[in-house]
Design a protein around this motif. Structure first.
Motif, PDB file in Angstrom:
ATOM      1  N   UNK A  51       0.777  -1.236   0.000  1.00  0.00           N
ATOM      2  CA  UNK A  51       0.000   0.000   0.000  1.00  0.00           C
ATOM      3  C   UNK A  51       0.801   1.274   0.000  1.00  0.00           C
ATOM      4  N   UNK A  52       2.145   1.158   0.044  1.00  0.00           N
ATOM      5  CA  UNK A  52       2.972   2.350   0.169  1.00  0.00           C
ATOM      6  C   UNK A  52       4.141   2.296  -0.807  1.00  0.00           C
ATOM      7  N   UNK A  53       4.712   3.459  -1.083  1.00  0.00           N
ATOM      8  CA  UNK A  53       5.907   3.557  -1.923  1.00  0.00           C
ATOM      9  C   UNK A  53       7.127   3.554  -1.005  1.00  0.00           C
ATOM     10  N   UNK A  54       7.968   2.505  -1.033  1.00  0.00           N
ATOM     11  CA  UNK A  54       9.003   2.322  -0.019  1.00  0.00           C
ATOM     12  C   UNK A  54      10.099   3.378  -0.004  1.00  0.00           C
ATOM     13  N   UNK A  55      10.430   3.964  -1.140  1.00  0.00           N
ATOM     14  CA  UNK A  55      11.532   4.941  -1.188  1.00  0.00           C
ATOM     15  C   UNK A  55      11.062   6.356  -0.877  1.00  0.00           C
ATOM     16  N   UNK A  56       9.765   6.536  -0.821  1.00  0.00           N
ATOM     17  CA  UNK A  56       9.219   7.848  -0.493  1.00  0.00           C
ATOM     18  C   UNK A  56       8.965   7.935   1.005  1.00  0.00           C
ATOM     19  N   UNK A  57       9.034   9.145   1.534  1.00  0.00           N
ATOM     20  CA  UNK A  57       8.834   9.332   2.969  1.00  0.00           C
ATOM     21  C   UNK A  57       7.360   9.162   3.330  1.00  0.00           C
ATOM     22  N   UNK A  58       7.128   9.085   4.625  1.00  0.00           N
ATOM     23  CA  UNK A  58       5.758   8.994   5.122  1.00  0.00           C
ATOM     24  C   UNK A  58       4.949  10.195   4.647  1.00  0.00           C
ATOM     25  N   UNK A  59       5.518  11.387   4.772  1.00  0.00           N
ATOM     26  CA  UNK A  59       4.810  12.602   4.359  1.00  0.00           C
ATOM     27  C   UNK A  59       4.525  12.594   2.864  1.00  0.00           C
TER      28      UNK A  59
END
Length: 255
Positions: A98-106
Motif C-alpha cells: 500500500x505504500x511507496x518504499x523509497x518515499x517518505x511517510x509525508x
C-alpha cells in the motif's frame, strides 16, 4: 437490508470463470450484493471461497466473465482500476503493497491526499502540510508522527500498515476495502490497528468491506456479516442476526 436507501456499490450476477485447457473453474458464482451508505461489512470464508475475487471484481483488477458492477447506479463494469480508484480505496494484507518504499511517510500521505484529482508536481510542496500529517499520524499511537521524513521502507510492518490505512482514508472514499489488513501483524499490533480502523470508519462515516479470518473481529465489528463459500454468498447477516451468534457458530461455518 435498507429499503429507503440506494446502494453505493452494487454487484449483479457477478460471475468469473477461469478456463485452462479442459479445466473450467468458477471462482465467483452469480454473486449479487448491495452495499449501502455507512455499511461496515465483515466477510468470512475459507481459502478459495471467493473473498479476494469479490474485492478484485469491485476494484476492477479482475474482469468479470458476466455480470455488472455499479457505483452510484452507474455501470462501471468496463472501467479500469485507475478510474475506479477515484471512488474505492484498498488496504492489502501485505504492508508493503500500500505504500511507496523509497518515499517518505509525508510524501506517501501527500500523494494519497490527491486521490480523485489531476496530479501535478505541486504535491512535492508538502512542508505546509507537515503539521496536518503529524496530527493525523499521532492518532495511531505507534510513533509514526516522528517519522514523517523517514522512507516508508524503513518502517515496521505495523507502522507501514497503519500508514496504508491513513492513506486509504485521508480522502474519504465511497468504499473502503480492507483485505485481511491485520493478518500479517502480531496480535497486539493487530488489535491496535482494528481499533484505529473502527475509529476511522465511525468518525468519517465510511462505507467498508473487511475480509477477516479472525472470528472475534467478525463478531465484534460491522453491521453486516457475509459468509462466502465456493464463490457464492452463503449468508448475509444483519447486526441483529449476528449478535445472536457465538464464536462456536462462526467456526461451524467452515465445517
Amino acid at each position: 437490508m435498507p429499503t429507503d436507501l440506494k446502494p453505493i456499490i452494487e454487484l449483479r450476477k457477478a460471475t468469473k470463470i477461469i478456463e485452462n485447457g479442459n479445466e473450467r473453474k468458477v471462482i465467483l458464482d452469480d454473486v449479487s450484493l448491495a452495499i449501502y451508505p455507512h455499511d461496515f461489512i465483515t466477510i468470512l470464508g475459507g481459502n478459495g471461497a471467493g473473498k479476494s475475487t469479490l474485492f478484485n471484481a469491485i476494484s476492477g483488477t479482475l474482469e468479470l466473465t458476466s455480470g455488472t458492477v455499479l457505483i452510484d447506479g452507474i455501470d462501471v463494469t468496463k472501467y479500469s482500476p485507475e478510474k475506479r480508484a477515484a471512488h474505492i480505496s484498498r488496504v492489502f494484507q501485505d504492508p508493503k503493497m500500500g505504500t511507496a518504499p523509497r518515499m517518505t511517510v509525508a510524501e506517501n500521505l501527500a500523494i494519497s491526499a490527491l486521490r480523485g484529482q489531476k496530479r501535478t508536481l505541486k504535491w512535492r510542496n508538502i512542508a505546509k502540510h507537515k503539521t496536518e500529517f503529524a496530527s493525523l499520524a499521532k492518532q495511531i499511537g505507534n510513533g509514526l508522527e516522528t517519522h514523517l521524513d523517514t522512507p516508508t521502507g524503513n518502517l515496521s510492518g505495523g507502522q507501514r500498515q497503519a500508514l496504508s490505512l491513513l492513506m486509504a482514508t485521508i480522502v474519504a472514499p465511497k468504499l473502503l476495502l480492507l483485505d485481511e489488513h491485520t493478518a500479517a501483524l502480531d496480535p497486539k499490533t493487530s488489535v491496535a490497528l482494528m481499533t484505529l480502523t473502527e475509529n476511522l470508519v465511525v468518525r468519517q462515516k465510511l462505507t467498508a468491506l473487511m475480509i477477516t479470518h479472525h472470528m472475534e473481529d467478525a463478531l465484534k465489528y460491522g453491521n453486516r456479516l457475509i459468509v462466502m463459500k465456493a464463490g457464492k454468498i452463503e449468508q448475509d447477516l444483519t447486526a441483529g442476526e449476528k449478535s445472536q451468534m457465538k464464536l462456536e457458530d462462526f467456526y461451524r461455518i467452515f465445517d
